[in-house]
Scaffold this motif. Structure first.
Motif, PDB file in Angstrom:
ATOM      1  N   HIS A 357       0.816  -1.219   0.000  1.00  0.00           N
ATOM      2  CA  HIS A 357       0.000   0.000   0.000  1.00  0.00           C
ATOM      3  C   HIS A 357       0.851   1.272   0.000  1.00  0.00           C
ATOM      4  CE1 HIS A 357      -3.667  -2.315   0.520  1.00  0.00           C
ATOM      5  NE2 HIS A 357      -3.073  -3.001   1.487  1.00  0.00           N
ATOM      6  N   GLY A 358       2.163   1.131   0.063  1.00  0.00           N
ATOM      7  CA  GLY A 358       3.029   2.309   0.053  1.00  0.00           C
ATOM      8  C   GLY A 358       2.759   3.235   1.218  1.00  0.00           C
ATOM      9  N   VAL A 359       2.672   2.671   2.418  1.00  0.00           N
ATOM     10  CA  VAL A 359       2.317   3.441   3.619  1.00  0.00           C
ATOM     11  C   VAL A 359       3.368   4.513   3.896  1.00  0.00           C
ATOM     12  CG1 VAL A 359       1.945   3.308   6.115  1.00  0.00           C
ATOM     13  CG2 VAL A 359       1.004   1.534   4.613  1.00  0.00           C
ATOM     14  N   GLN A 360       2.887   5.731   4.208  1.00  0.00           N
ATOM     15  CA  GLN A 360       3.782   6.854   4.488  1.00  0.00           C
ATOM     16  C   GLN A 360       3.714   7.313   5.941  1.00  0.00           C
ATOM     17  OE1 GLN A 360       1.764   8.656   1.005  1.00  0.00           O
ATOM     18  NE2 GLN A 360       3.751   9.600   0.578  1.00  0.00           N
ATOM     19  N   VAL A 361       2.584   7.100   6.594  1.00  0.00           N
ATOM     20  CA  VAL A 361       2.408   7.492   7.992  1.00  0.00           C
ATOM     21  C   VAL A 361       1.806   6.320   8.757  1.00  0.00           C
ATOM     22  CG1 VAL A 361       1.292   9.084   9.613  1.00  0.00           C
ATOM     23  CG2 VAL A 361       2.035   9.923   7.374  1.00  0.00           C
ATOM     24  N   VAL A 362       2.419   5.988   9.893  1.00  0.00           N
ATOM     25  CA  VAL A 362       1.894   4.919  10.758  1.00  0.00           C
ATOM     26  C   VAL A 362       1.490   5.520  12.090  1.00  0.00           C
ATOM     27  CG1 VAL A 362       2.423   2.793  12.005  1.00  0.00           C
ATOM     28  CG2 VAL A 362       3.289   3.107   9.680  1.00  0.00           C
ATOM     29  N   LEU A 363       0.239   5.285  12.483  1.00  0.00           N
ATOM     30  CA  LEU A 363      -0.259   5.668  13.808  1.00  0.00           C
ATOM     31  C   LEU A 363      -0.496   4.361  14.563  1.00  0.00           C
ATOM     32  CD1 LEU A 363      -2.808   8.406  12.639  1.00  0.00           C
ATOM     33  CD2 LEU A 363      -0.520   8.781  13.563  1.00  0.00           C
ATOM     34  N   HIS A 364       0.389   4.079  15.504  1.00  0.00           N
ATOM     35  CA  HIS A 364       0.391   2.765  16.163  1.00  0.00           C
ATOM     36  C   HIS A 364      -0.397   2.812  17.478  1.00  0.00           C
ATOM     37  CE1 HIS A 364       1.474  -1.122  17.514  1.00  0.00           C
ATOM     38  NE2 HIS A 364       2.485  -0.770  18.295  1.00  0.00           N
ATOM     39  N   ALA A 365      -1.675   2.376  17.413  1.00  0.00           N
ATOM     40  CA  ALA A 365      -2.535   2.359  18.597  1.00  0.00           C
ATOM     41  C   ALA A 365      -2.821   0.946  19.085  1.00  0.00           C
ATOM     42  CB  ALA A 365      -3.862   3.067  18.295  1.00  0.00           C
ATOM     43  N   ALA A 366      -2.349  -0.060  18.339  1.00  0.00           N
ATOM     44  CA  ALA A 366      -2.629  -1.451  18.714  1.00  0.00           C
ATOM     45  C   ALA A 366      -1.883  -1.828  19.995  1.00  0.00           C
ATOM     46  CB  ALA A 366      -2.224  -2.388  17.589  1.00  0.00           C
ATOM     47  N   ALA A 367      -2.603  -2.301  20.981  1.00  0.00           N
ATOM     48  CA  ALA A 367      -1.977  -2.723  22.243  1.00  0.00           C
ATOM     49  C   ALA A 367      -3.024  -3.405  23.111  1.00  0.00           C
ATOM     50  CB  ALA A 367      -1.385  -1.530  22.981  1.00  0.00           C
ATOM     51  N   TYR A 368      -2.541  -4.290  23.966  1.00  0.00           N
ATOM     52  CA  TYR A 368      -3.399  -4.812  25.033  1.00  0.00           C
ATOM     53  C   TYR A 368      -3.308  -3.806  26.182  1.00  0.00           C
ATOM     54  CZ  TYR A 368      -3.402  -9.334  22.606  1.00  0.00           C
ATOM     55  OH  TYR A 368      -3.567 -10.336  21.694  1.00  0.00           O
ATOM     56  N   LYS A 369      -4.465  -3.229  26.589  1.00  0.00           N
ATOM     57  CA  LYS A 369      -4.441  -2.110  27.534  1.00  0.00           C
ATOM     58  C   LYS A 369      -5.098  -2.433  28.875  1.00  0.00           C
ATOM     59  CE  LYS A 369      -4.766   1.286  23.750  1.00  0.00           C
ATOM     60  NZ  LYS A 369      -5.246   0.436  22.651  1.00  0.00           N
ATOM     61  N   HIS A 370      -5.789  -3.556  28.982  1.00  0.00           N
ATOM     62  CA  HIS A 370      -6.530  -3.843  30.206  1.00  0.00           C
ATOM     63  C   HIS A 370      -5.569  -4.366  31.277  1.00  0.00           C
ATOM     64  CE1 HIS A 370      -9.601  -5.529  32.891  1.00  0.00           C
ATOM     65  NE2 HIS A 370     -10.434  -4.712  32.288  1.00  0.00           N
ATOM     66  N   VAL A 371      -5.325  -3.560  32.304  1.00  0.00           N
ATOM     67  CA  VAL A 371      -4.275  -3.848  33.295  1.00  0.00           C
ATOM     68  C   VAL A 371      -4.428  -5.231  33.945  1.00  0.00           C
ATOM     69  CG1 VAL A 371      -3.293  -3.134  35.515  1.00  0.00           C
ATOM     70  CG2 VAL A 371      -3.739  -1.434  33.743  1.00  0.00           C
ATOM     71  N   PRO A 372      -5.576  -5.592  34.538  1.00  0.00           N
ATOM     72  CA  PRO A 372      -5.658  -6.912  35.195  1.00  0.00           C
ATOM     73  C   PRO A 372      -5.484  -8.079  34.222  1.00  0.00           C
ATOM     74  CG  PRO A 372      -7.425  -5.479  35.951  1.00  0.00           C
ATOM     75  CD  PRO A 372      -6.800  -4.797  34.788  1.00  0.00           C
ATOM     76  N   LEU A 373      -5.982  -7.937  32.977  1.00  0.00           N
ATOM     77  CA  LEU A 373      -5.856  -9.030  32.017  1.00  0.00           C
ATOM     78  C   LEU A 373      -4.401  -9.246  31.615  1.00  0.00           C
ATOM     79  CD1 LEU A 373      -8.920  -8.638  29.614  1.00  0.00           C
ATOM     80  CD2 LEU A 373      -8.548 -10.333  31.400  1.00  0.00           C
ATOM     81  N   VAL A 374      -3.691  -8.146  31.370  1.00  0.00           N
ATOM     82  CA  VAL A 374      -2.278  -8.277  31.009  1.00  0.00           C
ATOM     83  C   VAL A 374      -1.482  -8.781  32.209  1.00  0.00           C
ATOM     84  CG1 VAL A 374      -0.224  -7.045  30.202  1.00  0.00           C
ATOM     85  CG2 VAL A 374      -2.460  -6.506  29.221  1.00  0.00           C
ATOM     86  N   GLU A 375      -1.873  -8.368  33.415  1.00  0.00           N
ATOM     87  CA  GLU A 375      -1.184  -8.842  34.619  1.00  0.00           C
ATOM     88  C   GLU A 375      -1.360 -10.357  34.758  1.00  0.00           C
ATOM     89  OE1 GLU A 375       1.405  -7.603  37.567  1.00  0.00           O
ATOM     90  OE2 GLU A 375       0.454  -6.435  35.977  1.00  0.00           O
ATOM     91  N   ALA A 376      -2.516 -10.853  34.356  1.00  0.00           N
ATOM     92  CA  ALA A 376      -2.779 -12.296  34.431  1.00  0.00           C
ATOM     93  C   ALA A 376      -2.157 -13.046  33.255  1.00  0.00           C
ATOM     94  CB  ALA A 376      -4.281 -12.555  34.476  1.00  0.00           C
ATOM     95  N   ASN A 377      -1.873 -12.319  32.152  1.00  0.00           N
ATOM     96  CA  ASN A 377      -1.289 -12.926  30.955  1.00  0.00           C
ATOM     97  C   ASN A 377      -0.083 -12.102  30.505  1.00  0.00           C
ATOM     98  OD1 ASN A 377      -3.612 -14.980  30.108  1.00  0.00           O
ATOM     99  ND2 ASN A 377      -4.570 -13.061  30.718  1.00  0.00           N
ATOM    100  N   PRO A 378       0.977 -12.053  31.319  1.00  0.00           N
ATOM    101  CA  PRO A 378       2.092 -11.141  31.048  1.00  0.00           C
ATOM    102  C   PRO A 378       2.833 -11.427  29.748  1.00  0.00           C
ATOM    103  CG  PRO A 378       2.650 -12.659  32.822  1.00  0.00           C
ATOM    104  CD  PRO A 378       1.197 -12.830  32.556  1.00  0.00           C
TER     105      PRO A 378
END
Length: 624
Positions: A357-378
């Motif tokens: 796609h010839g990407v020129q700008v990347v806005l990186h918002a993808a992330a696991y953000k739920h604190v207890p869930l990530v704490e349980a699945n580090p």
């Protein structure tokens, strides 16, 4: 017997009632002659009356049919029908006086009055007895559901009256919070206090409770229903007046108060204007495009008129939803919106998408953000948030993407949880790439909680209120920075346009807001009152459930106090120490080994060594 009664037509039932009414005339006459002081014996007097009896019965039959009394069903025999019965008894008594007078039978006038009263009472009593017999037969033939009515007010008593003639439901008793009603009999049913529900249910074989409190607030009804269901009871609620008159559609249109109303300050509207030049006419990729922040980034980027917008998302449903919406928004603009289903941790797919796609700008918002869930699945959190960022950023640099903007979090500052630590490591990775790849502008934007986003407290509170509460708060001392999605994204795009490479942009989010205060505001804005020690009769209770694993009492936005202003008063640039290229390589090697071995303990040790301020979370209730 049941089949015989069921087989009778309406007309046949009328003839049966008429026959009973006529048969009661000699019975009433005999009773009258018995209680009256007459010169002859009661049976003798009845025999003297026999010549006029056929005429009297014929007149009574005509009058009954004229009044329509035989056609009135037993379950409809109420006030109006009783009045018609009195009229019939009065007219039949008058006919009796006339006929006995013509026949020469000399009876005192009081005898005819007594006959009228007796005949009326017999007619009413006969119908009451017949009704009880028929009901008993029906109940024996068809098992009835024994129910308890919660609410002994006007609605409850009307419901009980309606159910008295119901074929399948048998009201057993009332339950009511009003102490003045407890212990009395209403509609022939006793009224008990709610504390005795379990006892009544067991003793009387009740399986269902009918909630007859439509004027009670929804939260209180929900609390009662929840308590009854915990006893294993089936609960049904009487519809509100709005439902009964067909106004429910209007009620359904009432929506929760918008999250920005709880901000405690005016939301900042930032016109992008010239900053749109960094996105206009370019191919922009938004990772995590289906999330709350990602989808808003897409909407606002569209207003800058990019050449193409690539939606990169792991969740199929989220990608489908945001793609449907954005296609409509871009329908007349000629902007191509491309959905890509995949993970940022897959280097081959990332490379293919950026190249194709010839990407020129990347806005990186993808992330696991739920604190207890990530704490349980580090390990999963670290793989997605750290290695996903590294993969996307490294491929972007290799292919000469113009800008790479990382969406970070205030939880990255001196974190007590793996989610925050993973975001800090993602920042360090991006900062490292910024020093080694001058062809791509790398920057990151750090801000706090976003009102109305998925996982945000306001939608959670509103959902809890709709279910009758309680509203759960982890700790009364907790404070958080808040910003609306719209203003956060506007500032992110503006900061991204101003980036020159390596900056950690920090958004001014105002003063931190106590979560306890926010919970009270959400309850009150929903039209309810808080139930606490000062107001025990309130609608919604606030329950303290304790800090979740990894949660802090207060968040910070910077590791140091060194903030440099930018052209916009709400955007600052933080001066913070960074790791060297060799140190970042050591971090990533350590994490990779921990992930390969599925060793969460080793992964936490890597974080503990390299993330500034990181400490293993401890429950503040144990340390305070």
């Amino acid at each position: 017997m049941f089949r015989l009664i069921s087989a009778l037509t309406r007309k046949q039932k009328a003839y049966v009632f008429l026959a009973i009414d006529l048969a009661l005339i000699p019975v009433a006459l005999l009773f009258t002659y018995t209680v009256q002081a007459l010169p002859t014996m009661p049976l003798e007097t009845l025999v003297l009356t026999l010549p006029v009896l056929p005429y009297l019965m014929a007149i009574a039959a005509g009058l009954a049919l004229w009044l329509g009394l035989p056609h009135i069903q037993l379950n409809a025999y109420e006030g109006h029908a009783v009045g018609l019965t009195a009229v019939l008894a009065l007219l039949v008594a008058g006919a009796s006086a006339l006929l006995t007078g013509v026949s020469g039978l000399d009876l005192p006038p009081g005898t005819h009055v007594m006959f009228g009263i007796s005949y009326f009472l017999f007619l009413v009593a006969a119908r009451v007895v017949l009704y009880q017999i028929v009901v008993a037969i029906y109940r024996r033939a068809q098992p009835r559901r024994r129910v308890l009515i919660y609410g002994a007010g006007t609605t409850g008593t009307q419901l009980a009256q309606a159910l008295k003639s119901h074929e399948r439901i048998d009201p057993v008793a009332f339950v009511d919070d009003n102490t003045s009603l407890q212990g009395v009999m209403l509609m022939g049913l006793p009224v008990f206090p709610p504390a005795r529900i379990a006892e009544i249910v067991k003793a009387r074989g009740i399986g269902r409770v009918l909630l007859a409190m439509p004027s009670q607030s929804q939260p209180k009804q929900a609390q009662i229903i929840k308590r009854l269901q915990q006893m294993g009871l089936e609960v049904q609620a009487l519809p509100s007046f709005a439902q009964l008159i067909g106004e429910e559609a209007l009620v359904d249109k009432l929506t929760p108060v918008a999250p920005q109303n709880f901000l405690g300050r005016a939301a900042h509207q930032v016109a992008l204007e010239a900053d749109c030049d960094s996105y206009a006419g370019r191919v922009v990729l938004v990772s995590g495009a289906g999330g709350s922040i990602g989808s808003e980034l897409c909407r606002q980027v569209l207003t800058c008129r990019p050449a193409k917008l690539v939606l990169y998302e792991l969740s199929e449903l989220a990608l489908y939803t945001v793609h449907q919406e954005l296609e409509q928004l871009a329908e007349d603009s000629g902007i191509e919106v491309v959905p890509v289903l995949g993970s940022v941790t897959d280097p081959r797919q990332v490379r293919k998408v950026l190249t194709e796609h010839g990407v020129q700008v990347v806005l990186h918002a993808a992330a696991y953000k739920h604190v207890p869930l990530v704490e349980a699945n580090p390990l999963a959190g670290l793989a997605n948030n750290v290695f996903g960022t590294q993969t996307l950023a490294r491929e972007a640099a290799a292919l000469g993407v113009e800008r790479f903007i990382l969406i970070s979090s205030d939880k990255a500052v001196r974190p007590t949880n793996v989610m925050g630590a993973s975001k800090r490591l993602a920042e360090l990775v991006v900062q490292d790439l910024a020093t080694r790849h001058t062809g791509t502008i790398f920057a990151m934007v750090r801000f706090g909680n976003v009102l109305g986003s998925s996982g945000s407290v306001v939608p959670l509170f509103q959902d809890q209120i709709s279910r009758g509460g309680p509203v759960t708060v982890t700790d009364p001392r907790v404070k958080r920075f808040f910003m609306t999605i719209q203003e956060a994204v506007q500032l992110v795009l503006r900061a991204g346009a101003e980036a020159r490479g390596g900056e950690v942009f920090v958004l001014d989010m105002g003063a931190p807001v106590p979560i306890m205060q926010l919970a009270r505001q959400v309850i009150q804005r929903a039209g309810y009152t808080v139930r606490d020690a000062d107001n025990p009769e309130g609608d919604i209770e606030i329950e303290i459930i304790g800090l979740r694993p990894g949660e802090k009492l207060e968040e910070e936005l910077t590791l140091s106090r060194n903030l440099i202003g930018t052209r916009h008063q709400k955007i600052f640039c933080a001066q913070e120490e960074r790791l060297s290229e060799i140190e970042v390589a050591a971090v990533m090697r350590g994490l990779r080994e921990a992930l390969a071995a599925s060793d969460a303990v080793a992964a936490r040790q890597v974080i503990l060594r390299w993330v500034e301020g990181y400490r293993i979370w401890e429950d503040s209730r144990k340390t305070s």
